[in-house]
Design a protein around this motif. Sequence first.
Motif, PDB file in Angstrom:
ATOM      1  N   TYR A   3       2.400  87.359 -29.481  1.00  0.00           N
ATOM      2  CA  TYR A   3       1.629  87.990 -28.415  1.00  0.00           C
ATOM      3  C   TYR A   3       0.382  87.207 -28.022  1.00  0.00           C
ATOM      4  O   TYR A   3      -0.501  87.737 -27.373  1.00  0.00           O
ATOM      5  CB  TYR A   3       1.254  89.432 -28.785  1.00  0.00           C
ATOM      6  N   THR A   4       0.271  85.955 -28.421  1.00  0.00           N
ATOM      7  CA  THR A   4      -0.823  85.120 -27.960  1.00  0.00           C
ATOM      8  C   THR A   4      -0.216  83.908 -27.268  1.00  0.00           C
ATOM      9  O   THR A   4       0.907  83.520 -27.566  1.00  0.00           O
ATOM     10  CB  THR A   4      -1.723  84.655 -29.125  1.00  0.00           C
ATOM     11  N   SER A   5      -0.903  83.360 -26.341  1.00  0.00           N
ATOM     12  CA  SER A   5      -0.422  82.202 -25.573  1.00  0.00           C
ATOM     13  C   SER A   5       0.957  82.452 -24.971  1.00  0.00           C
ATOM     14  O   SER A   5       1.773  81.549 -24.862  1.00  0.00           O
ATOM     15  CB  SER A   5      -0.379  80.960 -26.473  1.00  0.00           C
ATOM     16  N   GLY A   6       1.233  83.698 -24.624  1.00  0.00           N
ATOM     17  CA  GLY A   6       2.494  84.026 -23.971  1.00  0.00           C
ATOM     18  C   GLY A   6       3.691  84.108 -24.883  1.00  0.00           C
ATOM     19  O   GLY A   6       4.823  84.185 -24.404  1.00  0.00           O
ATOM     20  N   LEU A   7       3.507  84.090 -26.193  1.00  0.00           N
ATOM     21  CA  LEU A   7       4.632  84.137 -27.126  1.00  0.00           C
ATOM     22  C   LEU A   7       4.913  85.573 -27.543  1.00  0.00           C
ATOM     23  O   LEU A   7       4.072  86.235 -28.142  1.00  0.00           O
ATOM     24  CB  LEU A   7       4.332  83.303 -28.376  1.00  0.00           C
ATOM     25  N   ALA A   8       6.096  86.055 -27.219  1.00  0.00           N
ATOM     26  CA  ALA A   8       6.510  87.401 -27.595  1.00  0.00           C
ATOM     27  C   ALA A   8       7.904  87.317 -28.209  1.00  0.00           C
ATOM     28  O   ALA A   8       8.672  86.403 -27.906  1.00  0.00           O
ATOM     29  CB  ALA A   8       6.523  88.304 -26.381  1.00  0.00           C
ATOM     30  N   PRO A   9       8.233  88.253 -29.068  1.00  0.00           N
ATOM     31  CA  PRO A   9       9.563  88.231 -29.686  1.00  0.00           C
ATOM     32  C   PRO A   9      10.679  88.436 -28.671  1.00  0.00           C
ATOM     33  O   PRO A   9      10.531  89.184 -27.705  1.00  0.00           O
ATOM     34  CB  PRO A   9       9.524  89.409 -30.670  1.00  0.00           C
ATOM     35  N   ILE A  10      11.778  87.760 -28.932  1.00  0.00           N
ATOM     36  CA  ILE A  10      13.018  87.941 -28.178  1.00  0.00           C
ATOM     37  C   ILE A  10      14.030  88.500 -29.155  1.00  0.00           C
ATOM     38  O   ILE A  10      14.188  88.003 -30.264  1.00  0.00           O
ATOM     39  CB  ILE A  10      13.518  86.612 -27.583  1.00  0.00           C
ATOM     40  N   VAL A  11      14.713  89.566 -28.743  1.00  0.00           N
ATOM     41  CA  VAL A  11      15.723  90.194 -29.578  1.00  0.00           C
ATOM     42  C   VAL A  11      17.079  89.995 -28.912  1.00  0.00           C
ATOM     43  O   VAL A  11      17.247  90.285 -27.731  1.00  0.00           O
ATOM     44  CB  VAL A  11      15.445  91.699 -29.762  1.00  0.00           C
ATOM     45  N   THR A  12      18.028  89.471 -29.661  1.00  0.00           N
ATOM     46  CA  THR A  12      19.400  89.285 -29.180  1.00  0.00           C
ATOM     47  C   THR A  12      20.291  90.255 -29.927  1.00  0.00           C
ATOM     48  O   THR A  12      20.321  90.259 -31.159  1.00  0.00           O
ATOM     49  CB  THR A  12      19.878  87.843 -29.412  1.00  0.00           C
ATOM     50  N   VAL A  13      20.996  91.097 -29.177  1.00  0.00           N
ATOM     51  CA  VAL A  13      21.859  92.116 -29.764  1.00  0.00           C
ATOM     52  C   VAL A  13      23.294  91.878 -29.307  1.00  0.00           C
ATOM     53  O   VAL A  13      23.541  91.292 -28.261  1.00  0.00           O
ATOM     54  CB  VAL A  13      21.407  93.536 -29.380  1.00  0.00           C
ATOM     55  N   THR A  14      24.225  92.358 -30.113  1.00  0.00           N
ATOM     56  CA  THR A  14      25.641  92.239 -29.780  1.00  0.00           C
ATOM     57  C   THR A  14      26.238  93.622 -29.648  1.00  0.00           C
ATOM     58  O   THR A  14      26.060  94.462 -30.534  1.00  0.00           O
ATOM     59  CB  THR A  14      26.390  91.452 -30.872  1.00  0.00           C
ATOM     60  N   GLY A  15      26.961  93.844 -28.553  1.00  0.00           N
ATOM     61  CA  GLY A  15      27.630  95.114 -28.340  1.00  0.00           C
ATOM     62  C   GLY A  15      26.729  96.165 -27.738  1.00  0.00           C
ATOM     63  O   GLY A  15      25.557  95.927 -27.453  1.00  0.00           O
ATOM     64  N   PRO A  16      27.284  97.369 -27.550  1.00  0.00           N
ATOM     65  CA  PRO A  16      26.499  98.461 -26.978  1.00  0.00           C
ATOM     66  C   PRO A  16      25.538  99.051 -27.996  1.00  0.00           C
ATOM     67  O   PRO A  16      25.745  98.953 -29.207  1.00  0.00           O
ATOM     68  CB  PRO A  16      27.566  99.478 -26.572  1.00  0.00           C
ATOM     69  N   GLY A  17      24.487  99.671 -27.492  1.00  0.00           N
ATOM     70  CA  GLY A  17      23.499 100.328 -28.339  1.00  0.00           C
ATOM     71  C   GLY A  17      22.171 100.413 -27.633  1.00  0.00           C
ATOM     72  O   GLY A  17      22.062 100.133 -26.437  1.00  0.00           O
ATOM     73  N   ASN A  18      21.145 100.794 -28.382  1.00  0.00           N
ATOM     74  CA  ASN A  18      19.801 100.950 -27.847  1.00  0.00           C
ATOM     75  C   ASN A  18      18.813 100.137 -28.659  1.00  0.00           C
ATOM     76  O   ASN A  18      18.870 100.130 -29.888  1.00  0.00           O
ATOM     77  CB  ASN A  18      19.365 102.418 -27.922  1.00  0.00           C
ATOM     78  N   LEU A  19      17.877  99.512 -27.961  1.00  0.00           N
ATOM     79  CA  LEU A  19      16.751  98.872 -28.621  1.00  0.00           C
ATOM     80  C   LEU A  19      15.584  99.859 -28.517  1.00  0.00           C
ATOM     81  O   LEU A  19      15.207 100.271 -27.423  1.00  0.00           O
ATOM     82  CB  LEU A  19      16.394  97.548 -27.963  1.00  0.00           C
ATOM     83  N   HIS A  20      15.035 100.256 -29.660  1.00  0.00           N
ATOM     84  CA  HIS A  20      13.914 101.192 -29.726  1.00  0.00           C
ATOM     85  C   HIS A  20      12.639 100.386 -29.918  1.00  0.00           C
ATOM     86  O   HIS A  20      12.608  99.441 -30.709  1.00  0.00           O
ATOM     87  CB  HIS A  20      14.107 102.146 -30.905  1.00  0.00           C
ATOM     88  N   HIS A  21      11.562 100.767 -29.200  1.00  0.00           N
ATOM     89  CA  HIS A  21      10.318 100.005 -29.233  1.00  0.00           C
ATOM     90  C   HIS A  21       9.131 100.954 -29.353  1.00  0.00           C
ATOM     91  O   HIS A  21       9.062 101.961 -28.647  1.00  0.00           O
ATOM     92  CB  HIS A  21      10.202  99.179 -27.948  1.00  0.00           C
ATOM     93  N   LEU A  22       8.207 100.635 -30.248  1.00  0.00           N
ATOM     94  CA  LEU A  22       7.014 101.442 -30.483  1.00  0.00           C
ATOM     95  C   LEU A  22       5.773 100.580 -30.303  1.00  0.00           C
ATOM     96  O   LEU A  22       5.678  99.489 -30.862  1.00  0.00           O
ATOM     97  CB  LEU A  22       7.038 101.991 -31.920  1.00  0.00           C
TER      98      LEU A  22
END
Length: 131
Positions: A3-22
């Motif tokens: 989260y500094t200098s424009g760097l944020a996590p990337i999450v790669t998922v396979t198949g259907p589902g939900n990504l939950h974020h808090l």
Amino acid sequence: MTYTSGLAPIVTVTGPGNLHHLSYASNGGIPNVVGKIPTMATTGAYNTTNFLLGFSYTYTGYAFYWDGTGPAFWRVEDSPFTEPVGTSWASATGVPYGSEIVLGLNVEAQVASAENRDNEVTVFFIPDGLN
């Protein structure tokens, strides 16, 4: 550092589902925010979907997990280093603002007090071929 200098996590998922974020631990006194976003109806190459996890400078804590049928991994930008994503709020992947450490966290207490924002969380789909 995340989260500094424009760097944020990337999450790669396979198949259907939900990504939950808090988003939690506000430094401005606003409530925690939690929500989920489903994979796209038509996933990309190899049945995968890439998410970019956004952030707000108002929060210092972020956590996420995947509830889908296939595996999920996170990375920062084009780093070759990847790690599995948590599978519940009791074993979520935690990324504190400005940290170089990604943690396995139990954030059930933070979720319990969070405002629900399903389909409105700061998570973005990345089209195939972009890092």
